[in-house]
Design an enzyme around this catalytic site. Structure first.
Site: not given
Ligand code: A2P
Length: 342
Positions: A131, A247
């Site tokens: 990710c 994130h």
């Protein structure tokens, strides 16, 4: 082949990424013929929806992959190692979200906006990058094409959803218990995650001999593989923060040629899948809460690194379960369908 339908299996369908995969397949009108859901024996028989249909979750251990065209794996590295080759040998194309095959030379590592051509040489398994790598590389690619990249210094601020649904529950429970003055329990995280930043991802056995975590090394190795440039230097610190989803990354780039922030903003704005939010004087910059639930990678705080000749700083934010995982995997499958490579 237009109008063709594909039989799709979601492996890890009950998990955080699996849930996003189920949602995204539906919302993007993916050409699904038959859908199957697989997870651990704990979930066998559980009913999950596909549109109006009730689908029973199958135990991965007992599953037969025949008839599956596309297998989207997100049930952890060990399950991928064992079952992805089996799925591939029964004619399915596997898009694997784990780290099991990412550095395998035979397996393409793909972000469709960045290196779509790599996918076309697959031998049955395609790896979805980590990710943190996906969102960073989306922001690096247009800069790399224009000015070349010599070195990257990246610090990540990673949300707990990256550690799965149980980790999200643990953060919420810890937060409630802490605020009520109760004892805080840590089952998933090594320390209290509520009101804390932990400089370690994943939670256990992750430090290598060089002192870097496996998550940090992924940023280095995967960036080099995707950009096909082993000369790029990358140094990284990966931190878990008490954010549920999305994130963030502070990315410092040393380019080979000078590139002005204004030019970088333009290139990033024109890049598919990237949205620039960069009006700092009006306090407009990307936030996890802006990116959460969205498809794009958000970039802002674009400014010169005044400590070196050719340097840029930026703040890069994305939904780690969507572009960082489920969406990227489904875009890979769409790419294969589009190129009739499936
Ligand atoms: P299950 O829900 O049955 O445990 P998350 O990342 O949110 O923790 O989700 C992990 C996913 O991987 C879940 O769907 C989980 O299924 C699945 N999984 C975990 N262990 C196994 C296993 N041994 N076999 C198959 N699937 C597994």
């Amino acid at each position: 082949m237009k109008n063709k339908k594909y039989n799709v299996a979601v492996i890890g369908a009950t998990g955080a990424v699996g849930k996003e995969m189920r949602k995204i397949l539906q919302s993007r009108n993916f050409p699904v013929g038959k859908i199957r859901y697989m997870a651990s024996s704990r979930s066998e028989g559980k009913v999950l929806k596909w549109k109006d249909e009730d689908i029973r979750v199958e135990d991965l251990e007992k599953a037969d992959f025949s008839g599956i065209d596309i297998a989207l794996f997100s049930a952890g590295r060990r399950r991928s190692k064992k079952f992805a080759p089996r799925a591939a040998s029964s004619e399915a194309v596997v898009v694997d979200n784990s780290s099991a095959f990412r550095m395998n030379k035979e397996v393409p590592l793909v972000v469709p906006e960045v290196n779509p051509e790599a996918a076309l040489g697959h031998k049955g398994i395609i790896a979805n990058p980590n990710c943190s790598t996906i969102q960073m590389i989306m922001a690096l690619k247009p800069i790399s094409d224009e000015a070349g990249i010599r070195r990257i210094v990246v610090s990540t601020y990673q949300s707990v959803s990256g550690a799965g649904l149980k980790a999200v529950e643990e953060l919420m429970q810890q937060t409630r218990d802490f605020l009520e003055g109760k004892e805080v329990r840590c089952d998933i995280f090594p320390y209290q995650m509520a009101f804390e930043c932990i400089p370690q991802i994943p939670q256990s056995d992750a430090f290598g001999e060089n002192g870097y975590t496996s998550e940090e090394m992924k940023l280095l190795n995967e960036t080099r593989k995707i950009l096909e440039d082993d000369s790029i230097r990358v140094t990284m610190t990966a931190v878990r923060v008490p954010v549920i989803g999305g994130h963030c990354e502070a990315v410092n780039i040393e380019t080979i040629k000078t590139i002005k922030p204004q030019r970088a903003r333009k290139l990033l704005s024109d890049f598919p899948g990237v949205t620039v939010i960069d009006k700092p004087k009006r306090q407009k910059y990307p936030l996890a809460n802006i990116a959460w639930g969205k498809d794009d990678v958000y970039v802002g705080r674009i400014r010169r690194d005044e400590s070196i000749e050719c340097g840029l700083n930026m703040w890069v934010v994305a939904d780690n379960l969507r572009k960082g995982a489920a969406l990227n995997a489904i875009q890979i499958a769409e790419l294969l369908i589009d190129k009739e490579n499936i």
